[in-house]
Motif scaffolding. Structure first.
Motif, PDB file in Angstrom:
ATOM      1  N   HIS A  21       7.539   1.856  -4.867  1.00  0.00           N
ATOM      2  CA  HIS A  21       6.270   1.341  -5.587  1.00  0.00           C
ATOM      3  C   HIS A  21       5.975  -0.202  -5.376  1.00  0.00           C
ATOM      4  O   HIS A  21       4.947  -0.770  -6.015  1.00  0.00           O
ATOM      5  CB  HIS A  21       6.611   1.649  -7.188  1.00  0.00           C
ATOM      6  N   ARG A  22       6.971  -0.602  -4.775  1.00  0.00           N
ATOM      7  CA  ARG A  22       7.006  -2.347  -4.552  1.00  0.00           C
ATOM      8  C   ARG A  22       6.048  -2.646  -3.330  1.00  0.00           C
ATOM      9  O   ARG A  22       5.778  -3.627  -3.183  1.00  0.00           O
ATOM     10  CB  ARG A  22       8.142  -2.871  -4.363  1.00  0.00           C
ATOM     11  N   LEU A  23       5.501  -1.371  -2.471  1.00  0.00           N
ATOM     12  CA  LEU A  23       4.819  -1.903  -1.379  1.00  0.00           C
ATOM     13  C   LEU A  23       3.421  -2.207  -1.785  1.00  0.00           C
ATOM     14  O   LEU A  23       2.835  -1.718  -2.773  1.00  0.00           O
ATOM     15  CB  LEU A  23       4.723  -0.782  -0.452  1.00  0.00           C
ATOM     16  N   THR A  24       2.972  -3.619  -1.201  1.00  0.00           N
ATOM     17  CA  THR A  24       1.572  -3.944  -1.579  1.00  0.00           C
ATOM     18  C   THR A  24       0.555  -3.152  -0.803  1.00  0.00           C
ATOM     19  O   THR A  24       0.688  -2.396  -0.044  1.00  0.00           O
ATOM     20  CB  THR A  24       1.384  -5.410  -0.972  1.00  0.00           C
ATOM     21  N   ASP A  25      -0.781  -3.093  -1.358  1.00  0.00           N
ATOM     22  CA  ASP A  25      -1.864  -2.488  -0.793  1.00  0.00           C
ATOM     23  C   ASP A  25      -2.025  -2.988   0.957  1.00  0.00           C
ATOM     24  O   ASP A  25      -2.356  -2.255   1.709  1.00  0.00           O
ATOM     25  CB  ASP A  25      -3.220  -2.688  -1.389  1.00  0.00           C
ATOM     26  N   LYS A  26      -1.683  -4.121   0.990  1.00  0.00           N
ATOM     27  CA  LYS A  26      -1.927  -4.801   2.312  1.00  0.00           C
ATOM     28  C   LYS A  26      -0.851  -4.066   3.124  1.00  0.00           C
ATOM     29  O   LYS A  26      -1.355  -3.825   4.257  1.00  0.00           O
ATOM     30  CB  LYS A  26      -1.701  -6.414   2.335  1.00  0.00           C
ATOM     31  N   ILE A  27       0.344  -4.136   2.926  1.00  0.00           N
ATOM     32  CA  ILE A  27       1.510  -3.569   3.595  1.00  0.00           C
ATOM     33  C   ILE A  27       0.852  -1.947   3.731  1.00  0.00           C
ATOM     34  O   ILE A  27       1.312  -1.396   4.978  1.00  0.00           O
ATOM     35  CB  ILE A  27       2.793  -3.510   3.011  1.00  0.00           C
ATOM     36  N   ASN A  28       0.517  -1.236   2.855  1.00  0.00           N
ATOM     37  CA  ASN A  28       0.141   0.055   3.033  1.00  0.00           C
ATOM     38  C   ASN A  28      -0.702   0.396   3.779  1.00  0.00           C
ATOM     39  O   ASN A  28      -0.871   1.267   4.924  1.00  0.00           O
ATOM     40  CB  ASN A  28      -0.298   0.742   1.599  1.00  0.00           C
ATOM     41  N   MET A  38      -0.615  10.333   4.694  1.00  0.00           N
ATOM     42  CA  MET A  38      -0.986   9.927   3.331  1.00  0.00           C
ATOM     43  C   MET A  38       0.217   9.250   2.727  1.00  0.00           C
ATOM     44  O   MET A  38       1.387   9.535   3.339  1.00  0.00           O
ATOM     45  CB  MET A  38      -0.948  11.458   2.656  1.00  0.00           C
ATOM     46  N   ILE A  39       0.140   8.174   2.241  1.00  0.00           N
ATOM     47  CA  ILE A  39       1.286   7.366   1.547  1.00  0.00           C
ATOM     48  C   ILE A  39       1.378   7.720  -0.009  1.00  0.00           C
ATOM     49  O   ILE A  39       0.126   7.477  -0.651  1.00  0.00           O
ATOM     50  CB  ILE A  39       1.032   6.051   1.750  1.00  0.00           C
ATOM     51  N   ILE A  40       2.529   8.097  -0.512  1.00  0.00           N
ATOM     52  CA  ILE A  40       2.417   8.450  -1.718  1.00  0.00           C
ATOM     53  C   ILE A  40       3.692   7.568  -2.482  1.00  0.00           C
ATOM     54  O   ILE A  40       4.814   7.607  -1.656  1.00  0.00           O
ATOM     55  CB  ILE A  40       2.770   9.905  -1.948  1.00  0.00           C
ATOM     56  N   ASN A  41       3.661   7.359  -3.464  1.00  0.00           N
ATOM     57  CA  ASN A  41       4.713   6.625  -4.233  1.00  0.00           C
ATOM     58  C   ASN A  41       5.851   7.473  -4.660  1.00  0.00           C
ATOM     59  O   ASN A  41       5.531   8.507  -5.261  1.00  0.00           O
ATOM     60  CB  ASN A  41       3.985   5.808  -5.546  1.00  0.00           C
ATOM     61  N   GLN A  42       7.005   6.826  -4.295  1.00  0.00           N
ATOM     62  CA  GLN A  42       8.242   7.831  -4.635  1.00  0.00           C
ATOM     63  C   GLN A  42       8.376   8.271  -6.187  1.00  0.00           C
ATOM     64  O   GLN A  42       8.523   9.401  -6.621  1.00  0.00           O
ATOM     65  CB  GLN A  42       9.536   7.207  -4.241  1.00  0.00           C
ATOM     66  N   THR A  43       7.949   7.341  -7.191  1.00  0.00           N
ATOM     67  CA  THR A  43       8.048   7.679  -8.485  1.00  0.00           C
ATOM     68  C   THR A  43       7.035   8.617  -8.863  1.00  0.00           C
ATOM     69  O   THR A  43       7.349   9.520  -9.808  1.00  0.00           O
ATOM     70  CB  THR A  43       7.737   6.346  -9.236  1.00  0.00           C
ATOM     71  N   LEU A  44       5.925   8.621  -8.435  1.00  0.00           N
ATOM     72  CA  LEU A  44       4.689   9.614  -8.620  1.00  0.00           C
ATOM     73  C   LEU A  44       5.209  10.912  -8.186  1.00  0.00           C
ATOM     74  O   LEU A  44       5.120  11.817  -8.680  1.00  0.00           O
ATOM     75  CB  LEU A  44       3.616   9.042  -8.011  1.00  0.00           C
TER      76      LEU A  44
END
Length: 93
Positions: free
Chosen positions: A31-38, A57-63
């Motif tokens: 969840h710590r990755l920024t939009d820029k890094i994504n 697709m990039i998905i947040n681990q927590t979600l």
């Protein structure tokens, strides 16, 4: 570091013996990755001569963990180097 990510994806593609253009890819991130890094990550996967996956697709681990339990409402507790607790409602923290 995009060079490290490039090396990891390259290693996976080579060892799975696949042609990346024939596949979609799902990346689970912190969840710590920024939009820029994504965005950089997606460009590496989709707009790169070496990979060029069909889709990504990039998905947040927590979600992803909450979806595993068939819910999009809950309390997220990340316990590690830091302790972070946040409510989640309909995919929004």
């Amino acid at each position: 570091d995009m060079d490290s990510i490039d090396a990891i994806v390259d290693y996976a593609v080579e060892n799975l013996n696949i042609i990346s253009q024939d596949y979609e890819i799902v990346i689970v991130t912190s969840h710590r990755l920024t939009d820029k890094i994504n965005v950089q990550f997606l460009n590496l996967l989709l707009n790169n001569e070496k990979f060029n996956f069909k889709s990504a697709m990039i998905i947040n681990q927590t979600l992803l963990n909450l979806y595993f339990y068939n819910t999009n409402v809950g309390i997220i507790a990340n316990l590690g180097e830091k302790i972070e607790i946040a409510p989640l409602c309909n995919g929004n923290i």
